[in-house]
Design an enzyme around this catalytic site. Sequence first.
Site, PDB file in Angstrom:
ATOM      1  N   CYS A 115      -8.576 -14.302  -1.184  1.00 58.04           N
ATOM      2  CA  CYS A 115      -9.925 -14.249  -0.597  1.00 58.04           C
ATOM      3  C   CYS A 115      -9.899 -13.978   0.901  1.00 58.04           C
ATOM      4  CB  CYS A 115     -10.677 -15.539  -0.879  1.00 58.04           C
ATOM      5  SG  CYS A 115     -10.901 -15.852  -2.634  1.00 58.04           S
ATOM      6  N   HIS A 252     -16.641 -15.556   4.183  1.00 58.34           N
ATOM      7  CA  HIS A 252     -16.260 -15.309   2.789  1.00 58.34           C
ATOM      8  C   HIS A 252     -17.247 -16.052   1.897  1.00 58.34           C
ATOM      9  CE1 HIS A 252     -14.273 -15.095  -0.948  1.00 58.34           C
ATOM     10  NE2 HIS A 252     -13.833 -16.328  -0.930  1.00 58.34           N
ATOM     11  N   ASN A 282     -18.340 -15.005  -5.910  1.00 58.47           N
ATOM     12  CA  ASN A 282     -17.148 -14.870  -5.058  1.00 58.47           C
ATOM     13  C   ASN A 282     -16.382 -13.618  -5.498  1.00 58.47           C
ATOM     14  OD1 ASN A 282     -14.666 -15.081  -3.817  1.00 58.47           O
ATOM     15  ND2 ASN A 282     -14.423 -17.265  -4.195  1.00 58.47           N
TER      16      ASN A 282
HETATM   17  N1  ACO Z   1     -21.046 -26.110 -15.663  1.00 58.70           N
HETATM   18  C1  ACO Z   1     -21.349 -27.401 -15.930  1.00 58.70           C
HETATM   19  N2  ACO Z   1     -20.565 -28.415 -15.604  1.00 58.70           N
HETATM   20  C2  ACO Z   1     -19.401 -28.123 -14.972  1.00 58.70           C
HETATM   21  C3  ACO Z   1     -19.017 -26.811 -14.667  1.00 58.70           C
HETATM   22  C4  ACO Z   1     -19.892 -25.787 -15.046  1.00 58.70           C
HETATM   23  N3  ACO Z   1     -19.645 -24.486 -14.799  1.00 58.70           N
HETATM   24  N4  ACO Z   1     -17.823 -26.842 -14.052  1.00 58.70           N
HETATM   25  C5  ACO Z   1     -17.476 -28.120 -13.950  1.00 58.70           C
HETATM   26  N5  ACO Z   1     -18.421 -28.903 -14.530  1.00 58.70           N
HETATM   27  C6  ACO Z   1     -18.450 -30.351 -14.661  1.00 58.70           C
HETATM   28  C7  ACO Z   1     -17.084 -30.954 -14.578  1.00 58.70           C
HETATM   29  O1  ACO Z   1     -16.444 -30.904 -15.850  1.00 58.70           O
HETATM   30  C8  ACO Z   1     -17.412 -32.361 -14.166  1.00 58.70           C
HETATM   31  O2  ACO Z   1     -17.849 -33.071 -15.298  1.00 58.70           O
HETATM   32  P1  ACO Z   1     -17.446 -34.623 -15.494  1.00 58.70           P
HETATM   33  O3  ACO Z   1     -18.080 -35.318 -14.332  1.00 58.70           O
HETATM   34  O4  ACO Z   1     -18.047 -34.931 -16.814  1.00 58.70           O
HETATM   35  O5  ACO Z   1     -15.953 -34.637 -15.457  1.00 58.70           O
HETATM   36  C9  ACO Z   1     -18.628 -32.183 -13.247  1.00 58.70           C
HETATM   37  O6  ACO Z   1     -19.168 -30.898 -13.560  1.00 58.70           O
HETATM   38  C10 ACO Z   1     -18.280 -32.246 -11.790  1.00 58.70           C
HETATM   39  O7  ACO Z   1     -17.158 -31.396 -11.591  1.00 58.70           O
HETATM   40  P2  ACO Z   1     -16.533 -31.206 -10.180  1.00 58.70           P
HETATM   41  O8  ACO Z   1     -15.385 -30.270 -10.277  1.00 58.70           O
HETATM   42  O9  ACO Z   1     -16.296 -32.550  -9.587  1.00 58.70           O
HETATM   43  O10 ACO Z   1     -17.759 -30.495  -9.434  1.00 58.70           O
HETATM   44  P3  ACO Z   1     -17.917 -30.133  -7.929  1.00 58.70           P
HETATM   45  O11 ACO Z   1     -19.157 -30.724  -7.398  1.00 58.70           O
HETATM   46  O12 ACO Z   1     -16.656 -30.336  -7.154  1.00 58.70           O
HETATM   47  O13 ACO Z   1     -18.186 -28.569  -8.019  1.00 58.70           O
HETATM   48  C11 ACO Z   1     -17.012 -26.510  -7.690  1.00 58.70           C
HETATM   49  C12 ACO Z   1     -17.200 -27.740  -8.579  1.00 58.70           C
HETATM   50  C13 ACO Z   1     -18.329 -25.744  -7.685  1.00 58.70           C
HETATM   51  C14 ACO Z   1     -15.923 -25.648  -8.275  1.00 58.70           C
HETATM   52  C15 ACO Z   1     -16.678 -26.980  -6.280  1.00 58.70           C
HETATM   53  O14 ACO Z   1     -15.608 -27.891  -6.294  1.00 58.70           O
HETATM   54  C16 ACO Z   1     -16.293 -25.820  -5.403  1.00 58.70           C
HETATM   55  O15 ACO Z   1     -17.095 -24.968  -5.124  1.00 58.70           O
HETATM   56  N6  ACO Z   1     -15.071 -25.789  -4.911  1.00 58.70           N
HETATM   57  C17 ACO Z   1     -14.611 -24.693  -4.083  1.00 58.70           C
HETATM   58  C18 ACO Z   1     -13.954 -23.729  -4.974  1.00 58.70           C
HETATM   59  C19 ACO Z   1     -14.081 -22.321  -4.508  1.00 58.70           C
HETATM   60  O16 ACO Z   1     -15.025 -21.920  -3.875  1.00 58.70           O
HETATM   61  N7  ACO Z   1     -13.094 -21.559  -4.872  1.00 58.70           N
HETATM   62  C20 ACO Z   1     -13.101 -20.183  -4.603  1.00 58.70           C
HETATM   63  C21 ACO Z   1     -11.788 -19.699  -4.215  1.00 58.70           C
HETATM   64  S1  ACO Z   1     -11.272 -20.382  -2.707  1.00 58.70           S
HETATM   65  C22 ACO Z   1     -12.317 -19.853  -1.635  1.00 58.70           C
HETATM   66  O17 ACO Z   1     -12.812 -18.814  -1.827  1.00 58.70           O
HETATM   67  C23 ACO Z   1     -12.615 -20.688  -0.469  1.00 58.70           C
END
Ligand code: ACO
Length: 325
Positions: A115, A252, A282
Amino acid sequence: MTFRRSQVAGCGSYLPARVMTNDELAEIVDTSDEWIVARTGIERRHIAADGETTSDLALRASTAALADADVAVDELDMIVLATATPDETFPATATAVQARLGMTRGFAFDVHAVCSGFVYAMAVADNFLRLRQADTALVIGAETFSRILDWSDRATCVLFGDGAGAVVLRSAEGDGGAGDRGILATRLHADGRKHDMLYVDGGPSSTRTTGHLRMRGKEVFRHAVVNLSSVVGETLADAGLTTDDIDWLVPHQANRRILDSTARKIGLPPERVIVTVQDHANTSAASVPLALDAATADGRIKPGDLVLMEAMGGGFTWGACLARW
Ligand code: ACO
């Protein structure tokens, strides 16, 4: 004394025709439009057609950028293409674009920083131009992340999309001050110890498969805000500028919450942040040039504006590029 600068002469971008909404994703995995929008800000993404490759997207974006810059193919000295989803393991996707543009001189290579790839590619091209090893560069970010997603993993497949963006850089003389048009500062970082937080579980020398993207989302989120706000500060300091001087932050586009938290942490009002994540999701190395093209095309970014690009991705890698438009 004059000082050599890399000026942005034009931008272009391309998105595949197929748009996939959150509701469509909810038919594939256990998710919902509400969850995706609330946690990420993403509403839709573009997905490459069967047989549509990263170089196809890159070529369309490059042709648009060359037209916008009014630069002919035979004026280009180099192509640097950022991607984590190349057409083939080798040769570089940049050479496919070179051939298809009809460019028969100069050199072309890929940069792989996931990224952060576009910011890395801008820094690399800027160094070639400032060292007088090239006068005109085509810098591309292009990805087909849909090909490396695990479409059964709801935690990752909802986050990404396909696309490409490109800019043309031309060398020009300035006086070395912060008022010069062109790239004023770049900063790059990597920390390979963070491999397990974001990686693809395949590759030619390990599994001999392409593999799928794996991510520890919460930890990526936490590191992203800390690393990005810190590299923004370093880059501004290198140019003797502060957050107040920034006209536009072009981050980004990973997640709306990362964009908002980073802007808050550096003290930048949200109206000065370019946000396209709702429409593109993304797109990895393509996200910054896609956002640049959107904001120059609609007239928000204007000549003379101070534009700060930043990104973080797998590796971890992160960096920033500060340019006066
Ligand atoms: N739909 C519904 N529920 C979901 C989904 C989905 N697509 N994905 C995860 N969940 C659930 C999980 O299973 C979890 O359920 P549980 O509580 O029963 O276990 C719950 O939602 C919470 O999951 P978390 O992973 O704790 O959710 P979080 O608030 O952290 O959000 C996310 C997840 C959106 C991925 C967040 O962590 C994030 O954006 N992280 C950054 C990742 C990123 O941007 N990566 C890109 C590459 S790196 C970069 O570009 C910077």
